[in-house]
Design an enzyme around this catalytic site. Structure first.
Site, mmCIF file in Angstrom:
data_model
loop_
_atom_site.group_PDB
_atom_site.id
_atom_site.type_symbol
_atom_site.label_atom_id
_atom_site.label_comp_id
_atom_site.label_asym_id
_atom_site.label_seq_id
_atom_site.Cartn_x
_atom_site.Cartn_y
_atom_site.Cartn_z
ATOM 1 N N LYS A 179 0.815 -1.208 0.000
ATOM 2 C CA LYS A 179 0.000 0.000 0.000
ATOM 3 C C LYS A 179 0.853 1.265 0.000
ATOM 4 C CE LYS A 179 -1.380 -0.346 4.934
ATOM 5 N NZ LYS A 179 -0.044 -0.607 5.390
ATOM 6 N N ARG B 79 -5.899 2.681 11.679
ATOM 7 C CA ARG B 79 -5.567 1.286 11.943
ATOM 8 C C ARG B 79 -6.521 0.674 12.960
ATOM 9 N NH1 ARG B 79 -0.096 1.676 10.212
ATOM 10 N NH2 ARG B 79 1.116 -0.158 10.146
ATOM 11 N N ARG C 38 3.135 -7.978 13.699
ATOM 12 C CA ARG C 38 2.443 -6.905 12.962
ATOM 13 C C ARG C 38 1.246 -7.475 12.202
ATOM 14 N NH1 ARG C 38 6.822 -4.393 9.337
ATOM 15 N NH2 ARG C 38 5.308 -2.785 8.791
ATOM 16 N N ARG D 29 12.544 -6.778 1.753
ATOM 17 C CA ARG D 29 12.340 -5.338 1.660
ATOM 18 C C ARG D 29 13.507 -4.571 2.281
ATOM 19 N NH1 ARG D 29 6.575 -2.777 3.276
ATOM 20 N NH2 ARG D 29 5.995 -3.319 1.155
ATOM 21 N N ARG E 142 14.556 -2.501 8.220
ATOM 22 C CA ARG E 142 14.004 -1.931 9.455
ATOM 23 C C ARG E 142 13.855 -3.007 10.523
ATOM 24 N NH1 ARG E 142 8.954 0.707 6.791
ATOM 25 N NH2 ARG E 142 7.970 -0.521 8.413
HETATM 26 P P1 AMP Z 1 3.954 1.183 9.019
HETATM 27 O O1 AMP Z 1 5.181 1.698 8.360
HETATM 28 O O2 AMP Z 1 2.690 1.845 8.511
HETATM 29 O O3 AMP Z 1 3.848 -0.313 9.009
HETATM 30 O O4 AMP Z 1 4.049 1.639 10.556
HETATM 31 C C1 AMP Z 1 5.134 1.252 11.365
HETATM 32 C C2 AMP Z 1 4.713 1.269 12.816
HETATM 33 O O5 AMP Z 1 4.306 2.590 13.198
HETATM 34 C C3 AMP Z 1 3.545 0.378 13.160
HETATM 35 O O6 AMP Z 1 3.913 -0.975 13.365
HETATM 36 C C4 AMP Z 1 3.043 1.046 14.446
HETATM 37 O O7 AMP Z 1 3.904 0.746 15.542
HETATM 38 C C5 AMP Z 1 3.222 2.522 14.123
HETATM 39 N N1 AMP Z 1 2.021 3.069 13.469
HETATM 40 C C6 AMP Z 1 1.911 3.525 12.192
HETATM 41 N N2 AMP Z 1 0.670 3.956 11.945
HETATM 42 C C7 AMP Z 1 -0.049 3.762 13.079
HETATM 43 C C8 AMP Z 1 -1.392 3.981 13.442
HETATM 44 N N3 AMP Z 1 -2.295 4.501 12.583
HETATM 45 N N4 AMP Z 1 -1.766 3.685 14.709
HETATM 46 C C9 AMP Z 1 -0.889 3.185 15.596
HETATM 47 N N5 AMP Z 1 0.397 2.909 15.307
HETATM 48 C C10 AMP Z 1 0.827 3.201 14.052
#
Ligand code: AMP
Length: 219
Positions: free
Chosen positions: A13, A88, A171, A127, A160
């Site tokens: 996404k 989320r 996750r 990745r 990461r």
């Molecule tokens: P992502 O890169 O979108 O997978 O986000 C990495 C991490 O950031 C996630 O595993 C969460 O720890 C935190 N995070 C990102 N977006 C949110 C959200 N909308 N609500 C809560 N935690 C978030």
């Protein structure tokens, strides 16, 4: 126009969202990137978020919602935005509806990208992200021209912490817990767009982005 991206971590996404945002001249807002930026700059917000991010847990709603609200107030959001990684949870989805309502607008589309979990696990393992501009590469399907170096900004590519297998598993679990309520939320609002992607259907994130742009143009 406000477009929300649903879909598991690793569903592509982020890549689809960047293409759509660029083509439709919308801001691309990734809450994950915003947290990582805070982490890099060692802000209080970054320090607080880190403890959750490293484990693949969600950062508490109140922290995330405030951060998003501040971001939506910035000038580059004038035409709307592609929201990547927010909402989320259903609480976040309702807050977003309220925030946009206050701004006199609404979510126009929720794009749900569905990729089988076994493909996702492999994808995330392959990745790499840029430390400089957070561009994403796949070392097998979309490698950089020079190994370990970002094509766009010359930054260092790295894996990461939350792309390591044990964190990825968590996750995906966290994602599954709220996916259904989010999908239902946007289905009820009549703005859900489902797209299947991945090797099994032969569709990349770029294909999905183009499909969605076509759909938006015709609707
Ligand atoms: P992502 O890169 O979108 O997978 O986000 C990495 C991490 O950031 C996630 O595993 C969460 O720890 C935190 N995070 C990102 N977006 C949110 C959200 N909308 N609500 C809560 N935690 C978030």
């Amino acid at each position: 126009m406000y477009l929300v991206l649903l879909g598991a971590p690793g569903s592509g996404k982020g890549t689809a969202g960047k293409v759509i945002a660029e083509d439709l001249e919308l801001a691309h807002i990734s809450t994950g990137d915003l947290f990582r930026e805070n982490l890099k700059n060692e802000t209080e917000l970054g320090k607080e978020a880190k403890q959750y991010m490293d484990k693949g847990e969600l950062v508490p709603d109140e922290v995330t919602i405030k951060m998003l609200k501040d971001r939506l107030a910035k000038a580059d959001v004038k035409n709307g935005a592609v929201l990547d990684g927010f909402p989320r949870t259903e609480v976040q989805a309702k807050c977003l509806d309220d925030m946009l309502n206050e701004m006199g607008t609404k979510v126009d589309m929720a794009l749900n990208i569905d990729v089988p979990f076994d493909e996702i696990v492999e994808r995330i393992a392959n990745r790499r992200s840029c430390r400089g501009c957070s561009e994403i590469y796949n070392v097998v399907f979309n490698p950089p021209k020079v190994e370990g170096i970002c094509d766009k900004c010359g930054g260092e590519l790295y894996q990461r912490e939350d792309q390591k297998p044990e964190v990825v598993e968590n996750r995906l679990k966290v994602y599954s817990q709220s996916a259904e309520e989010l999908i239902n939320h946007y289905e009820k609002a009549g703005v859900l767009y489902n797209a299947k992607a991945g090797d099994s259907v032969g569709k990349t994130s770029f294909d999905i982005a183009k499909e969605v742009e076509e759909y938006i143009k015709n609707n």
